[in-house]
Scaffold this motif. Structure first.
Motif, PDB file in Angstrom:
ATOM      1  N   MET A 159       1.449 -32.256  94.162  1.00 28.57           N
ATOM      2  CA  MET A 159       0.678 -32.214  95.407  1.00 28.57           C
ATOM      3  C   MET A 159       1.558 -31.910  96.616  1.00 28.57           C
ATOM      4  SD  MET A 159      -2.560 -32.491  94.852  1.00 28.57           S
ATOM      5  CE  MET A 159      -3.416 -33.162  96.278  1.00 28.57           C
ATOM      6  N   LEU A 160       2.709 -31.277  96.380  1.00 29.06           N
ATOM      7  CA  LEU A 160       3.516 -30.834  97.513  1.00 29.06           C
ATOM      8  C   LEU A 160       2.664 -29.954  98.426  1.00 29.06           C
ATOM      9  CD1 LEU A 160       6.891 -29.912  95.746  1.00 29.06           C
ATOM     10  CD2 LEU A 160       6.445 -31.874  97.227  1.00 29.06           C
ATOM     11  N   PRO A 163       4.961 -35.545  99.751  1.00 26.70           N
ATOM     12  CA  PRO A 163       6.211 -35.792  99.013  1.00 26.70           C
ATOM     13  C   PRO A 163       6.000 -36.625  97.754  1.00 26.70           C
ATOM     14  CG  PRO A 163       6.438 -36.310 101.357  1.00 26.70           C
ATOM     15  CD  PRO A 163       4.983 -36.137 101.089  1.00 26.70           C
ATOM     16  N   GLU A 164       6.877 -36.424  96.781  1.00 26.41           N
ATOM     17  CA  GLU A 164       6.882 -37.245  95.585  1.00 26.41           C
ATOM     18  C   GLU A 164       7.182 -38.688  95.961  1.00 26.41           C
ATOM     19  OE1 GLU A 164       8.909 -37.255  91.109  1.00 26.41           O
ATOM     20  OE2 GLU A 164       9.643 -35.883  92.668  1.00 26.41           O
ATOM     21  N   HIS A 165       6.587 -39.627  95.242  1.00 24.02           N
ATOM     22  CA  HIS A 165       6.753 -41.072  95.461  1.00 24.02           C
ATOM     23  C   HIS A 165       6.098 -41.548  96.768  1.00 24.02           C
ATOM     24  CE1 HIS A 165       9.336 -40.915  92.044  1.00 24.02           C
ATOM     25  NE2 HIS A 165      10.292 -40.262  92.673  1.00 24.02           N
ATOM     26  N   LEU A 210      -9.822 -30.749  88.457  1.00 23.59           N
ATOM     27  CA  LEU A 210      -8.658 -31.331  89.129  1.00 23.59           C
ATOM     28  C   LEU A 210      -7.675 -30.212  89.451  1.00 23.59           C
ATOM     29  CD1 LEU A 210      -8.181 -34.447  86.809  1.00 23.59           C
ATOM     30  CD2 LEU A 210      -9.464 -34.309  88.956  1.00 23.59           C
ATOM     31  N   ARG A 211      -7.385 -30.038  90.739  1.00 23.45           N
ATOM     32  CA  ARG A 211      -6.525 -28.944  91.159  1.00 23.45           C
ATOM     33  C   ARG A 211      -5.393 -29.478  92.025  1.00 23.45           C
ATOM     34  NH1 ARG A 211      -6.858 -25.350  95.489  1.00 23.45           N
ATOM     35  NH2 ARG A 211      -8.861 -26.232  96.109  1.00 23.45           N
ATOM     36  N   SER A 212      -4.218 -28.923  91.878  1.00 22.74           N
ATOM     37  CA  SER A 212      -3.042 -29.344  92.635  1.00 22.74           C
ATOM     38  C   SER A 212      -2.895 -28.519  93.901  1.00 22.74           C
ATOM     39  CB  SER A 212      -1.779 -29.192  91.783  1.00 22.74           C
ATOM     40  OG  SER A 212      -1.857 -29.949  90.598  1.00 22.74           O
ATOM     41  N   LEU A 213      -2.243 -29.107  94.908  1.00 25.61           N
ATOM     42  CA  LEU A 213      -1.858 -28.337  96.082  1.00 25.61           C
ATOM     43  C   LEU A 213      -0.702 -27.404  95.750  1.00 25.61           C
ATOM     44  CD1 LEU A 213      -2.016 -30.944  98.999  1.00 25.61           C
ATOM     45  CD2 LEU A 213      -3.429 -28.908  98.748  1.00 25.61           C
ATOM     46  N   ASN A 214       0.166 -27.869  94.853  1.00 21.87           N
ATOM     47  CA  ASN A 214       1.309 -27.060  94.425  1.00 21.87           C
ATOM     48  C   ASN A 214       0.805 -25.944  93.507  1.00 21.87           C
ATOM     49  OD1 ASN A 214       3.661 -26.003  93.317  1.00 21.87           O
ATOM     50  ND2 ASN A 214       4.684 -27.988  93.211  1.00 21.87           N
ATOM     51  N   PRO A 215       0.975 -24.664  93.899  1.00 20.92           N
ATOM     52  CA  PRO A 215       0.416 -23.557  93.109  1.00 20.92           C
ATOM     53  C   PRO A 215       1.082 -23.373  91.757  1.00 20.92           C
ATOM     54  CG  PRO A 215       1.813 -22.718  94.873  1.00 20.92           C
ATOM     55  CD  PRO A 215       1.653 -24.193  95.120  1.00 20.92           C
ATOM     56  N   ASP A 247       7.061 -18.628 102.066  1.00 15.21           N
ATOM     57  CA  ASP A 247       6.141 -17.492 101.973  1.00 15.21           C
ATOM     58  C   ASP A 247       5.682 -17.283 100.535  1.00 15.21           C
ATOM     59  OD1 ASP A 247       6.426 -17.106 104.666  1.00 15.21           O
ATOM     60  OD2 ASP A 247       7.925 -15.507 104.497  1.00 15.21           O
ATOM     61  N   LEU A 248       6.604 -17.474  99.579  1.00 19.61           N
ATOM     62  CA  LEU A 248       6.257 -17.291  98.177  1.00 19.61           C
ATOM     63  C   LEU A 248       5.243 -18.335  97.731  1.00 19.61           C
ATOM     64  CD1 LEU A 248       6.600 -15.904  95.459  1.00 19.61           C
ATOM     65  CD2 LEU A 248       8.598 -17.376  95.024  1.00 19.61           C
ATOM     66  N   GLN A 249       5.439 -19.576  98.165  1.00 21.18           N
ATOM     67  CA  GLN A 249       4.512 -20.639  97.795  1.00 21.18           C
ATOM     68  C   GLN A 249       3.126 -20.381  98.384  1.00 21.18           C
ATOM     69  OE1 GLN A 249       6.806 -23.988  99.261  1.00 21.18           O
ATOM     70  NE2 GLN A 249       7.314 -24.653  97.166  1.00 21.18           N
ATOM     71  N   GLN A 250       3.072 -19.898  99.622  1.00 23.36           N
ATOM     72  CA  GLN A 250       1.793 -19.595 100.245  1.00 23.36           C
ATOM     73  C   GLN A 250       1.074 -18.489  99.476  1.00 23.36           C
ATOM     74  OE1 GLN A 250       2.617 -18.643 104.316  1.00 23.36           O
ATOM     75  NE2 GLN A 250       2.934 -20.769 104.946  1.00 23.36           N
ATOM     76  N   LEU A 251       1.843 -17.456  99.097  1.00 18.55           N
ATOM     77  CA  LEU A 251       1.255 -16.353  98.356  1.00 18.55           C
ATOM     78  C   LEU A 251       0.727 -16.812  97.006  1.00 18.55           C
ATOM     79  CD1 LEU A 251       0.661 -13.340  98.059  1.00 18.55           C
ATOM     80  CD2 LEU A 251       3.001 -13.032  97.192  1.00 18.55           C
ATOM     81  N   MET A 252       1.498 -17.653  96.296  1.00 16.61           N
ATOM     82  CA  MET A 252       1.080 -18.147  94.993  1.00 16.61           C
ATOM     83  C   MET A 252      -0.156 -19.021  95.119  1.00 16.61           C
ATOM     84  SD  MET A 252       4.723 -18.950  93.109  1.00 16.61           S
ATOM     85  CE  MET A 252       3.905 -19.382  91.588  1.00 16.61           C
ATOM     86  N   ARG A 253      -0.199 -19.833  96.189  1.00 14.36           N
ATOM     87  CA  ARG A 253      -1.373 -20.682  96.389  1.00 14.36           C
ATOM     88  C   ARG A 253      -2.620 -19.839  96.603  1.00 14.36           C
ATOM     89  NH1 ARG A 253      -3.458 -22.193 100.999  1.00 14.36           N
ATOM     90  NH2 ARG A 253      -1.545 -21.840 102.194  1.00 14.36           N
TER      91      ARG A 253
END
Length: 268
Positions: A159-160, A163-165, A210-215, A247-253
């Motif tokens: 879910m980034l 943060p983890e924990h 169930l979907r994650s924020l992290n792509p 930018d890569l994470q945004q594109l993947m999401r």
């Protein structure tokens, strides 16, 4: 040990008004006096007779345990109809989500914290008042006055940028049909040793997406029969400052979201 909250008086009034009955009309159907019904609803009768419990249980089709231990006003209409149809956890051992809570000396609900070491035990004791009473308890400022809240620690990076924990403060959802698609929630699943923090969509076909924020994490579905509880995200606390998406994470999401939408169109 914190005392368990009892709901009988409020439940009786709620059920009567739901049937659109006056106290006099209900008294006639239960072979009681109107003053007795009034005393039961106001909590003036601290120890109703076993006969009273049986009459009320049989008339409304709700088990005595549910009348006493479950705040029926927080259940959706669909769940109430299931109860009346006999799908009551105390009568048939079904999958009704019965929430155990603890209260302070002023009868205000506590906000329980489920520590990491108690995660496995929570799966077995989520509806056990004694287990819940043994959890650490807090009183958090600025929480809405209505609702039941609990704190769940998270693990993993699905879910980034959360943060983890992180510790998730979440509100109990009694009626899953009110959850808007893509709502962040903590989900308690059968047979799991950890809590699932995901974007939740409850489907009409008896499944939950169930979907994650992290792509980097693929969405998946589970049956509603596998779900024990759902807690809607309210806030979180963490010692880490979230990092912005690259930018890569945004594109993947964006790609993942498009893929999910395409799947949804194909299923229609």
């Amino acid at each position: 040990m914190e005392k368990s909250k009892l709901f009988f008086a409020g439940n009786l009034k709620f059920l009567r008004e739901r049937r659109q009955l006056t106290q006099q009309e209900l008294a006639g159907k239960l072979s009681l006096t109107r003053s007795k019904v009034n005393a039961l609803e106001s909590g003036q009768t601290k120890a109703p007779s076993p006969e009273d419990f049986v009459r009320i249980s049989e008339f409304f089709g709700i088990s005595i345990d549910s009348l006493i231990k479950v705040d029926l006003s927080r259940l959706g209409e669909l769940k109430l109809r299931e109860l009346e149809a006999g799908n009551d956890v105390y009568l048939k051992g079904g999958n009704l989500r019965v929430l155990a809570i603890s209260v302070d000396r002023d009868n205000n609900e506590n906000v329980e914290y489920v520590p990491v070491k108690a995660k496995a035990g929570y799966m077995a004791g989520y509806n056990d008042p004694e287990f819940i009473a043994g959890l650490p308890k807090f009183s958090l400022p600025n929480l809405p006055p209505q609702g039941t809240y609990r704190i769940f620690p998270t693990s993993g990076d699905s879910m980034l940028p959360v943060p983890e924990h992180a510790d998730i403060i979440a509100q109990y959802v009694a009626d899953w049909t009110v959850i808007s698609p893509g709502t962040p929630c903590v989900v308690i699943l059968k047979g799991e040793q950890d809590f699932v923090f995901k974007l939740v969509t409850v489907n009409t076909d008896g499944t939950v997406l169930l979907r994650s924020l992290n792509p980097l994490f693929e969405p998946y579905t589970v049956s509603t029969a596998e779900v024990l509880e759902i807690w809607r995200f309210y806030a979180y606390t963490s010692r880490e400052i979230p990092e912005p998406e690259t930018d890569l994470q945004q594109l993947m999401r964006m790609v993942r979201e498009m893929q999910t939408e395409i799947r949804g169109l194909k299923d229609r």
